[in-house]
Scaffold this active site. Structure first.
Site, PDB file in Angstrom:
ATOM      1  N   CYS A 144       3.277  -4.910  -0.222  1.00  0.00           N
ATOM      2  CA  CYS A 144       1.719  -4.639  -0.016  1.00  0.00           C
ATOM      3  C   CYS A 144       1.017  -5.487  -0.616  1.00  0.00           C
ATOM      4  CB  CYS A 144       1.352  -3.356  -0.513  1.00  0.00           C
ATOM      5  SG  CYS A 144       2.481  -2.000   0.151  1.00  0.00           S
ATOM      6  N   HIS A 202      -4.687   0.093   5.811  1.00  0.00           N
ATOM      7  CA  HIS A 202      -3.848  -0.825   5.120  1.00  0.00           C
ATOM      8  C   HIS A 202      -2.725  -1.406   5.961  1.00  0.00           C
ATOM      9  CE1 HIS A 202      -1.396  -2.152   1.680  1.00  0.00           C
ATOM     10  NE2 HIS A 202      -0.632  -1.093   1.744  1.00  0.00           N
TER      11      HIS A 202
END
Ligand code: ZN
Lengths: 107, 387
Positions: free
Chosen positions: B85, B334
Protein backbone atom coordinates in the site's frame (compact mmCIF):
# COMPACT_ATOMS: atom_id res chain seq x y z
CA UNK A 1 1.84 -29.08 24.00
CA UNK A 2 5.20 -27.79 22.81
CA UNK A 3 5.67 -25.46 19.85
CA UNK A 4 8.24 -26.02 17.12
CA UNK A 5 10.60 -23.05 16.95
CA UNK A 6 14.01 -22.23 15.59
CA UNK A 7 16.88 -21.87 18.06
CA UNK A 8 20.07 -20.04 17.19
CA UNK A 9 23.11 -22.15 18.10
CA UNK A 10 25.29 -19.05 18.28
CA UNK A 11 23.29 -16.82 20.63
CA UNK A 12 20.36 -18.92 21.85
CA UNK A 13 17.60 -16.66 20.44
CA UNK A 14 14.30 -18.40 19.71
CA UNK A 15 12.25 -17.49 16.63
CA UNK A 16 8.86 -18.77 15.41
CA UNK A 17 10.39 -19.10 11.90
CA UNK A 18 10.65 -19.65 9.07
CA UNK A 19 13.86 -17.65 9.00
CA UNK A 20 17.17 -18.02 7.16
CA UNK A 21 19.39 -16.01 9.49
CA UNK A 22 19.05 -15.38 13.24
CA UNK A 23 17.22 -12.06 13.77
CA UNK A 24 19.52 -11.19 16.70
CA UNK A 25 23.01 -12.17 15.45
CA UNK A 26 22.47 -13.12 11.76
CA UNK A 27 24.04 -16.54 12.27
CA UNK A 28 22.82 -19.22 9.84
CA UNK A 29 23.07 -21.91 12.50
CA UNK A 30 19.36 -22.15 13.21
CA UNK A 31 18.20 -25.54 14.43
CA UNK A 32 14.72 -26.90 14.92
CA UNK A 33 13.85 -26.85 18.60
CA UNK A 34 10.84 -26.73 20.91
CA UNK A 35 9.40 -24.21 23.34
CA UNK A 36 6.64 -24.75 25.92
CA UNK A 37 3.27 -23.73 24.41
CA UNK A 38 2.21 -21.64 27.42
CA UNK A 39 1.89 -17.89 27.17
CA UNK A 40 -0.32 -14.83 27.45
CA UNK A 41 -2.86 -13.44 25.00
CA UNK A 42 -1.60 -10.27 23.24
CA UNK A 43 -4.70 -9.68 21.09
CA UNK A 44 -7.40 -11.40 19.08
CA UNK A 45 -10.01 -10.90 16.36
CA UNK A 46 -12.77 -13.00 14.84
CA UNK A 47 -12.27 -13.40 11.09
CA UNK A 48 -15.68 -13.50 9.39
CA UNK A 49 -14.51 -12.89 5.79
CA UNK A 50 -11.75 -15.44 5.29
CA UNK A 51 -9.20 -15.99 2.51
CA UNK A 52 -10.29 -18.74 0.08
CA UNK A 53 -8.24 -21.54 1.66
CA UNK A 54 -9.83 -20.91 5.09
CA UNK A 55 -13.35 -20.11 3.88
CA UNK A 56 -14.92 -23.30 5.24
CA UNK A 57 -13.56 -22.53 8.74
CA UNK A 58 -14.96 -18.97 9.14
CA UNK A 59 -15.80 -17.48 11.53
CA UNK A 60 -12.63 -18.27 13.46
CA UNK A 61 -10.59 -16.45 16.08
CA UNK A 62 -7.02 -15.42 15.26
CA UNK A 63 -4.90 -14.90 18.37
CA UNK A 64 -1.50 -13.34 18.91
CA UNK A 65 0.25 -14.98 21.86
CA UNK A 66 3.42 -14.07 23.70
CA UNK A 67 4.94 -17.33 24.82
CA UNK A 68 6.50 -17.52 28.28
CA UNK A 69 9.71 -18.38 26.39
CA UNK A 70 9.65 -14.79 25.07
CA UNK A 71 8.61 -15.04 21.44
CA UNK A 72 5.39 -13.93 19.75
CA UNK A 73 3.24 -16.33 17.69
CA UNK A 74 0.23 -15.68 15.45
CA UNK A 75 -2.21 -18.58 15.71
CA UNK A 76 -5.81 -19.47 16.39
CA UNK A 77 -7.92 -19.47 19.52
CA UNK A 78 -10.21 -22.41 20.08
CA UNK A 79 -13.85 -21.29 20.46
CA UNK A 80 -15.40 -17.82 20.51
CA UNK A 81 -13.89 -14.56 21.72
CA UNK A 82 -16.57 -13.86 24.35
CA UNK A 83 -14.48 -14.25 27.49
CA UNK A 84 -11.14 -13.17 26.10
CA UNK A 85 -9.05 -10.43 27.70
CA UNK A 86 -5.55 -9.06 27.32
CA UNK A 87 -2.90 -11.17 29.09
CA UNK A 88 -5.25 -14.14 29.49
CA UNK A 89 -3.05 -17.20 30.22
CA UNK A 90 -3.29 -19.58 27.25
CA UNK A 91 -1.60 -22.74 26.02
CA UNK A 92 -1.19 -24.44 22.66
CA UNK A 93 -3.57 -27.37 22.24
CA UNK A 94 -3.19 -28.42 18.59
CA UNK A 95 -1.27 -27.82 15.39
CA UNK A 96 -2.38 -27.86 11.74
CA UNK A 97 0.11 -27.29 8.90
CA UNK A 98 2.33 -25.17 11.11
CA UNK A 99 -0.47 -23.06 12.61
CA UNK A 100 -1.07 -23.53 16.35
CA UNK A 101 -4.40 -23.30 18.12
CA UNK A 102 -4.47 -21.99 21.69
CA UNK A 103 -7.01 -22.37 24.48
CA UNK A 104 -7.40 -20.82 27.93
CA UNK A 105 -4.87 -22.42 30.22
CA UNK A 106 -6.35 -24.96 32.56
CA UNK A 107 -5.59 -23.79 36.09
CA UNK B 1 20.65 17.97 -2.13
CA UNK B 2 18.76 20.46 -4.31
CA UNK B 3 15.39 22.01 -3.54
CA UNK B 4 12.59 20.13 -5.34
CA UNK B 5 9.22 21.51 -6.47
CA UNK B 6 6.01 19.74 -7.41
CA UNK B 7 5.31 21.39 -10.75
CA UNK B 8 2.32 19.48 -12.06
CA UNK B 9 -0.40 17.19 -10.73
CA UNK B 10 -2.88 14.82 -12.34
CA UNK B 11 -5.39 12.25 -11.14
CA UNK B 12 -8.28 10.17 -12.38
CA UNK B 13 -11.29 9.91 -10.09
CA UNK B 14 -10.91 6.95 -7.70
CA UNK B 15 -13.62 4.33 -8.09
CA UNK B 16 -14.62 1.95 -10.85
CA UNK B 17 -13.00 2.24 -14.29
CA UNK B 18 -14.08 -1.04 -15.89
CA UNK B 19 -13.58 -0.03 -19.51
CA UNK B 20 -10.12 1.55 -19.20
CA UNK B 21 -6.84 -0.42 -19.36
CA UNK B 22 -4.49 -0.02 -16.39
CA UNK B 23 -1.77 1.71 -18.44
CA UNK B 24 -4.37 4.12 -19.89
CA UNK B 25 -5.41 5.18 -16.38
CA UNK B 26 -1.78 5.92 -15.52
CA UNK B 27 -1.20 7.77 -18.81
CA UNK B 28 -4.27 10.00 -18.26
CA UNK B 29 -3.08 11.09 -14.83
CA UNK B 30 0.55 11.55 -15.92
CA UNK B 31 -0.29 13.42 -19.11
CA UNK B 32 -2.41 15.85 -17.08
CA UNK B 33 0.51 16.41 -14.67
CA UNK B 34 2.96 17.08 -17.51
CA UNK B 35 0.62 19.46 -19.34
CA UNK B 36 -0.23 21.39 -16.22
CA UNK B 37 3.46 21.97 -15.40
CA UNK B 38 4.29 23.56 -18.75
CA UNK B 39 7.50 21.49 -18.86
CA UNK B 40 8.43 19.88 -22.20
CA UNK B 41 7.95 16.12 -21.72
CA UNK B 42 11.33 15.43 -23.36
CA UNK B 43 12.90 17.09 -20.31
CA UNK B 44 11.59 14.33 -18.00
CA UNK B 45 14.71 12.39 -17.02
CA UNK B 46 13.23 9.50 -15.02
CA UNK B 47 9.90 7.83 -14.31
CA UNK B 48 8.97 5.89 -11.17
CA UNK B 49 5.72 3.98 -11.16
CA UNK B 50 4.06 2.74 -7.98
CA UNK B 51 1.94 -0.37 -8.38
CA UNK B 52 1.20 -3.36 -6.16
CA UNK B 53 -0.58 -6.18 -8.01
CA UNK B 54 -0.99 -5.43 -11.72
CA UNK B 55 0.46 -8.87 -12.56
CA UNK B 56 -2.04 -11.06 -10.67
CA UNK B 57 -5.07 -8.77 -11.21
CA UNK B 58 -4.63 -7.50 -14.79
CA UNK B 59 -1.96 -9.77 -16.31
CA UNK B 60 0.10 -6.69 -17.20
CA UNK B 61 3.64 -5.92 -16.02
CA UNK B 62 6.46 -3.65 -17.33
CA UNK B 63 4.05 -0.83 -16.56
CA UNK B 64 6.73 1.83 -16.09
CA UNK B 65 8.08 1.44 -19.62
CA UNK B 66 4.61 1.01 -21.13
CA UNK B 67 3.41 4.25 -19.54
CA UNK B 68 6.51 6.21 -20.60
CA UNK B 69 6.09 4.92 -24.13
CA UNK B 70 2.43 5.96 -24.18
CA UNK B 71 3.33 9.40 -22.85
CA UNK B 72 5.96 9.98 -25.52
CA UNK B 73 8.78 10.44 -23.01
CA UNK B 74 12.41 9.98 -24.04
CA UNK B 75 14.31 6.69 -23.69
CA UNK B 76 14.84 7.33 -19.99
CA UNK B 77 15.15 5.00 -17.00
CA UNK B 78 11.63 3.78 -16.10
CA UNK B 79 11.23 1.81 -12.88
CA UNK B 80 8.28 0.15 -11.19
CA UNK B 81 8.47 0.11 -7.40
CA UNK B 82 6.42 -2.06 -5.06
CA UNK B 83 5.86 -1.72 -1.31
CA UNK B 84 2.26 -2.92 -1.01
CA UNK B 85 0.00 0.00 0.00
CA UNK B 86 3.04 2.31 0.23
CA UNK B 87 4.03 1.76 -3.43
CA UNK B 88 2.90 5.25 -4.49
CA UNK B 89 4.74 7.01 -1.67
CA UNK B 90 7.90 5.09 -2.53
CA UNK B 91 7.60 6.08 -6.22
CA UNK B 92 7.32 9.72 -5.13
CA UNK B 93 10.41 9.51 -2.94
CA UNK B 94 12.47 7.99 -5.75
CA UNK B 95 11.40 10.71 -8.19
CA UNK B 96 12.22 13.28 -5.48
CA UNK B 97 15.70 11.78 -5.01
CA UNK B 98 16.34 11.72 -8.78
CA UNK B 99 15.80 15.49 -8.89
CA UNK B 100 17.26 16.38 -5.48
CA UNK B 101 20.48 14.50 -6.25
CA UNK B 102 20.97 16.29 -9.55
CA UNK B 103 20.55 13.11 -11.60
CA UNK B 104 17.88 14.91 -13.65
CA UNK B 105 16.00 18.22 -13.63
CA UNK B 106 12.52 16.73 -14.00
CA UNK B 107 11.10 13.36 -12.89
CA UNK B 108 7.66 11.82 -13.01
CA UNK B 109 6.02 9.81 -10.20
CA UNK B 110 2.97 7.83 -11.29
CA UNK B 111 0.82 5.44 -9.25
CA UNK B 112 -1.89 3.15 -10.56
CA UNK B 113 -4.02 0.18 -9.58
CA UNK B 114 -6.97 -1.62 -11.13
CA UNK B 115 -8.86 -3.95 -8.81
CA UNK B 116 -12.64 -3.65 -9.04
CA UNK B 117 -13.02 -6.09 -11.98
CA UNK B 118 -11.62 -9.03 -9.99
CA UNK B 119 -13.75 -11.26 -7.76
CA UNK B 120 -13.35 -10.92 -3.99
CA UNK B 121 -11.40 -14.16 -3.54
CA UNK B 122 -8.85 -13.16 -6.20
CA UNK B 123 -8.50 -9.66 -4.74
CA UNK B 124 -8.14 -10.99 -1.18
CA UNK B 125 -5.48 -13.46 -2.32
CA UNK B 126 -3.62 -10.70 -4.18
CA UNK B 127 -3.77 -8.31 -1.19
CA UNK B 128 -2.56 -11.06 1.11
CA UNK B 129 0.70 -11.03 -0.92
CA UNK B 130 1.54 -8.06 1.33
CA UNK B 131 1.97 -10.19 4.46
CA UNK B 132 4.60 -12.80 5.25
CA UNK B 133 2.64 -15.77 4.02
CA UNK B 134 4.97 -18.33 5.59
CA UNK B 135 4.26 -17.02 9.09
CA UNK B 136 1.22 -14.77 9.70
CA UNK B 137 -0.61 -16.08 6.62
CA UNK B 138 -0.91 -19.69 7.85
CA UNK B 139 -3.11 -18.65 10.80
CA UNK B 140 -5.80 -17.35 8.44
CA UNK B 141 -5.14 -13.71 9.36
CA UNK B 142 -6.30 -11.01 6.91
CA UNK B 143 -5.43 -7.30 6.67
CA UNK B 144 -8.67 -6.16 8.28
CA UNK B 145 -7.83 -8.79 10.92
CA UNK B 146 -4.50 -7.13 11.67
CA UNK B 147 -6.36 -3.90 12.45
CA UNK B 148 -8.93 -5.81 14.49
CA UNK B 149 -6.00 -6.99 16.64
CA UNK B 150 -4.71 -3.42 16.96
CA UNK B 151 -8.18 -2.02 17.81
CA UNK B 152 -8.67 -4.59 20.58
CA UNK B 153 -5.49 -3.43 22.32
CA UNK B 154 -6.20 0.28 21.74
CA UNK B 155 -9.65 -0.14 23.28
CA UNK B 156 -8.34 -2.01 26.32
CA UNK B 157 -5.32 0.19 26.90
CA UNK B 158 -6.73 3.66 26.22
CA UNK B 159 -10.48 3.10 26.52
CA UNK B 160 -11.04 3.92 22.84
CA UNK B 161 -14.78 3.50 22.21
CA UNK B 162 -16.87 2.43 19.23
CA UNK B 163 -18.28 5.98 19.06
CA UNK B 164 -14.80 7.48 18.86
CA UNK B 165 -13.84 5.18 15.99
CA UNK B 166 -17.18 5.85 14.26
CA UNK B 167 -16.40 9.57 14.40
CA UNK B 168 -13.43 8.90 12.09
CA UNK B 169 -15.71 7.09 9.61
CA UNK B 170 -18.40 9.82 9.69
CA UNK B 171 -15.81 12.58 9.23
CA UNK B 172 -14.00 10.95 6.30
CA UNK B 173 -17.23 9.91 4.57
CA UNK B 174 -18.52 13.48 4.89
CA UNK B 175 -15.22 14.95 3.61
CA UNK B 176 -15.46 12.66 0.59
CA UNK B 177 -18.85 14.15 -0.32
CA UNK B 178 -17.01 17.41 -1.08
CA UNK B 179 -14.28 15.75 -3.17
CA UNK B 180 -15.19 15.10 -6.85
CA UNK B 181 -12.44 12.44 -7.07
CA UNK B 182 -13.82 10.44 -4.12
CA UNK B 183 -15.37 7.04 -4.64
CA UNK B 184 -17.87 6.93 -1.80
CA UNK B 185 -18.53 10.06 0.13
CA UNK B 186 -21.64 9.75 2.29
CA UNK B 187 -23.46 11.02 5.32
CA UNK B 188 -23.24 8.15 7.78
CA UNK B 189 -24.04 8.27 11.46
CA UNK B 190 -22.90 6.09 14.33
CA UNK B 191 -26.10 3.97 14.21
CA UNK B 192 -25.69 3.14 10.54
CA UNK B 193 -22.04 2.17 11.09
CA UNK B 194 -23.05 -0.04 14.01
CA UNK B 195 -25.62 -1.81 11.86
CA UNK B 196 -23.14 -2.70 9.10
CA UNK B 197 -21.92 -6.31 9.13
CA UNK B 198 -18.91 -7.39 11.19
CA UNK B 199 -15.85 -8.17 9.04
CA UNK B 200 -13.43 -9.09 11.81
CA UNK B 201 -14.36 -7.97 15.30
CA UNK B 202 -14.59 -5.17 16.15
CA UNK B 203 -14.22 -3.94 12.52
CA UNK B 204 -17.44 -3.54 10.56
CA UNK B 205 -17.95 -2.92 6.86
CA UNK B 206 -17.95 0.88 7.26
CA UNK B 207 -14.58 0.66 9.04
CA UNK B 208 -12.92 -0.65 5.85
CA UNK B 209 -11.82 1.25 2.75
CA UNK B 210 -13.34 0.16 -0.57
CA UNK B 211 -11.67 -1.65 -3.48
CA UNK B 212 -10.78 0.93 -6.14
CA UNK B 213 -9.36 1.67 -9.57
CA UNK B 214 -7.46 4.87 -10.20
CA UNK B 215 -4.23 6.68 -10.96
CA UNK B 216 -2.43 9.79 -9.74
CA UNK B 217 0.75 11.47 -10.96
CA UNK B 218 3.13 14.27 -9.98
CA UNK B 219 5.82 16.00 -11.99
CA UNK B 220 8.81 17.06 -9.88
CA UNK B 221 11.40 19.61 -10.99
CA UNK B 222 14.50 21.31 -9.63
CA UNK B 223 13.75 24.69 -8.04
CA UNK B 224 15.79 26.54 -10.68
CA UNK B 225 13.11 25.56 -13.25
CA UNK B 226 10.55 27.69 -11.46
CA UNK B 227 10.51 30.47 -14.07
CA UNK B 228 9.57 27.92 -16.79
CA UNK B 229 6.49 26.60 -14.97
CA UNK B 230 2.93 27.23 -16.11
CA UNK B 231 1.47 26.08 -12.78
CA UNK B 232 1.73 27.24 -9.18
CA UNK B 233 4.38 24.97 -7.61
CA UNK B 234 4.64 23.52 -4.09
CA UNK B 235 7.96 22.83 -2.32
CA UNK B 236 8.96 19.41 -0.97
CA UNK B 237 10.41 20.05 2.51
CA UNK B 238 11.02 16.38 3.35
CA UNK B 239 10.56 12.89 1.97
CA UNK B 240 11.32 10.02 4.33
CA UNK B 241 10.98 6.26 3.98
CA UNK B 242 11.46 3.53 6.59
CA UNK B 243 11.08 -0.19 7.10
CA UNK B 244 9.19 -1.89 9.92
CA UNK B 245 8.72 -5.55 10.73
CA UNK B 246 7.45 -7.77 7.92
CA UNK B 247 5.62 -10.00 10.37
CA UNK B 248 3.47 -9.65 13.45
CA UNK B 249 5.96 -11.53 15.61
CA UNK B 250 8.41 -8.71 14.96
CA UNK B 251 6.12 -5.96 16.31
CA UNK B 252 6.74 -5.46 20.02
CA UNK B 253 3.46 -3.49 20.20
CA UNK B 254 0.55 -3.95 17.77
CA UNK B 255 -0.94 -0.58 18.75
CA UNK B 256 1.74 1.47 16.99
CA UNK B 257 3.71 1.16 13.76
CA UNK B 258 7.37 1.88 14.40
CA UNK B 259 7.92 2.51 10.66
CA UNK B 260 5.51 5.47 10.91
CA UNK B 261 7.08 6.82 14.10
CA UNK B 262 10.58 6.70 12.56
CA UNK B 263 9.52 8.12 9.18
CA UNK B 264 7.74 11.03 10.88
CA UNK B 265 10.76 11.81 13.06
CA UNK B 266 13.06 11.67 10.03
CA UNK B 267 10.73 13.91 8.00
CA UNK B 268 10.35 16.52 10.78
CA UNK B 269 14.14 16.60 11.19
CA UNK B 270 14.70 16.96 7.43
CA UNK B 271 12.12 19.77 7.21
CA UNK B 272 13.36 21.45 10.38
CA UNK B 273 9.86 21.60 11.85
CA UNK B 274 7.84 19.79 14.50
CA UNK B 275 4.42 18.13 14.40
CA UNK B 276 2.71 21.28 15.72
CA UNK B 277 3.80 23.25 12.62
CA UNK B 278 1.72 21.01 10.33
CA UNK B 279 -1.58 22.55 9.14
CA UNK B 280 -3.25 19.40 7.77
CA UNK B 281 -2.52 15.71 7.24
CA UNK B 282 -3.46 13.17 4.57
CA UNK B 283 -2.80 9.80 6.23
CA UNK B 284 -3.24 6.09 5.62
CA UNK B 285 -6.73 5.30 6.98
CA UNK B 286 -7.09 1.91 5.27
CA UNK B 287 -9.27 1.10 8.29
CA UNK B 288 -10.92 3.54 10.71
CA UNK B 289 -8.77 2.49 13.69
CA UNK B 290 -5.65 3.05 11.55
CA UNK B 291 -6.38 6.79 11.46
CA UNK B 292 -6.43 6.91 15.26
CA UNK B 293 -3.14 5.00 15.53
CA UNK B 294 -1.51 7.01 12.71
CA UNK B 295 -2.37 10.40 14.26
CA UNK B 296 -0.64 9.22 17.44
CA UNK B 297 2.35 7.73 15.60
CA UNK B 298 2.82 10.94 13.60
CA UNK B 299 2.87 12.93 16.84
CA UNK B 300 -0.02 15.22 15.87
CA UNK B 301 -2.19 13.83 18.68
CA UNK B 302 -0.93 12.70 22.12
CA UNK B 303 -0.57 8.92 22.51
CA UNK B 304 -3.90 7.34 23.44
CA UNK B 305 -5.94 10.44 22.53
CA UNK B 306 -6.59 9.65 18.83
CA UNK B 307 -10.15 8.51 19.55
CA UNK B 308 -10.95 11.51 21.75
CA UNK B 309 -9.64 13.97 19.16
CA UNK B 310 -11.82 12.36 16.47
CA UNK B 311 -15.01 12.40 18.56
CA UNK B 312 -14.45 16.00 19.68
CA UNK B 313 -14.16 17.08 16.03
CA UNK B 314 -10.58 18.25 16.45
CA UNK B 315 -9.48 16.42 13.26
CA UNK B 316 -12.24 17.92 11.09
CA UNK B 317 -11.62 20.75 8.65
CA UNK B 318 -11.83 23.76 10.96
CA UNK B 319 -10.53 21.72 13.93
CA UNK B 320 -7.07 21.83 15.60
CA UNK B 321 -5.47 19.56 13.01
CA UNK B 322 -7.58 18.55 9.99
CA UNK B 323 -6.97 14.90 9.03
CA UNK B 324 -7.91 13.54 5.60
CA UNK B 325 -9.87 16.52 4.25
CA UNK B 326 -9.90 14.57 0.94
CA UNK B 327 -12.01 11.83 2.52
CA UNK B 328 -8.99 9.56 2.99
CA UNK B 329 -8.81 5.95 1.89
CA UNK B 330 -12.12 5.24 3.67
CA UNK B 331 -14.05 7.53 1.38
CA UNK B 332 -11.86 8.70 -1.49
CA UNK B 333 -10.85 5.07 -2.15
CA UNK B 334 -7.67 2.99 -2.14
CA UNK B 335 -6.33 2.09 -5.60
CA UNK B 336 -3.28 0.70 -3.79
CA UNK B 337 -0.38 1.85 -6.00
CA UNK B 338 -1.97 5.28 -6.57
CA UNK B 339 -2.95 6.07 -2.98
CA UNK B 340 0.29 7.67 -1.75
CA UNK B 341 0.44 9.93 -4.82
CA UNK B 342 -3.25 10.77 -4.51
CA UNK B 343 -2.52 12.05 -0.98
CA UNK B 344 0.15 14.37 -2.38
CA UNK B 345 -2.17 15.49 -5.21
CA UNK B 346 -4.76 16.50 -2.59
CA UNK B 347 -2.13 18.26 -0.49
CA UNK B 348 -0.87 20.30 -3.46
CA UNK B 349 -4.43 21.53 -4.06
CA UNK B 350 -4.66 22.49 -0.37
CA UNK B 351 -1.37 24.41 -0.51
CA UNK B 352 -2.48 26.20 -3.67
CA UNK B 353 -5.69 27.18 -1.88
CA UNK B 354 -7.75 25.31 -4.51
CA UNK B 355 -9.06 22.29 -2.63
CA UNK B 356 -12.81 21.60 -2.69
CA UNK B 357 -12.59 21.02 1.09
CA UNK B 358 -10.05 23.77 1.76
CA UNK B 359 -8.19 24.06 5.07
CA UNK B 360 -7.98 27.78 5.76
CA UNK B 361 -4.48 29.30 5.47
CA UNK B 362 -2.88 25.90 4.83
CA UNK B 363 0.89 26.44 4.54
CA UNK B 364 2.40 23.07 5.52
CA UNK B 365 0.91 19.65 4.78
CA UNK B 366 2.02 16.12 5.69
CA UNK B 367 1.26 12.87 3.85
CA UNK B 368 1.63 9.38 5.31
CA UNK B 369 1.54 6.12 3.34
CA UNK B 370 1.91 2.72 5.08
CA UNK B 371 2.37 -0.69 3.44
CA UNK B 372 1.86 -4.32 4.48
CA UNK B 373 1.99 -5.13 8.18
CA UNK B 374 3.80 -1.82 8.64
CA UNK B 375 6.79 -3.07 6.62
CA UNK B 376 7.12 0.09 4.50
CA UNK B 377 6.28 3.70 5.30
CA UNK B 378 6.75 7.06 3.63
CA UNK B 379 6.13 10.49 5.16
CA UNK B 380 6.36 13.66 3.06
CA UNK B 381 6.16 17.27 4.18
CA UNK B 382 5.08 19.86 1.62
CA UNK B 383 5.05 23.65 1.84
CA UNK B 384 3.25 26.49 0.15
CA UNK B 385 5.95 28.29 -1.77
CA UNK B 386 5.38 31.77 -0.35
CA UNK B 387 5.02 30.37 3.20
ZN1 ZN C 1 21.67 -15.67 16.98
Amino acid sequence: MHIKVLRCESCGTLDPGPRDLCAACQSDKLVLSEAPGAGALVSWTTIRRAPTRFKGQAPYVVAVVKLDAGLIITGRFSGTEENLRLDLPVEAVSEDEGAYTFAEKAS
Amino acid sequence: MRQVLIAGIGSTPFGRHSEIAIQSLAIRAADAAIRESGIDRKQVGALYLGNFVSGPLTGQEVLAGLVADGLGLGQIPCTKVEGACASGGIAFRHAYLAVASGMCDAALAVGVEKMTHADTATTTAALNCAMDNRSDGISGLTFPGLFGLAWQIHAERYGTSRDQVSAVVSKNKANGLLNPLAQMGANVGADQILQSPLICDPLRLYDCCPTSDGAAALLLVAADKRAELASSPVAVMASAQTRGSARIAGHPDLCTFDATVMAAQAAYAQAGISAKDVDFVELHDCFSIAEIIDTEDLGIVPRGHGGGYALEGRTRVGGDIPVNPSGGLLSKGHPVGATGLGQIYESVLQLRGQHPNQVRDAAIGLTHNLGGTGVACTVNILKRIDA
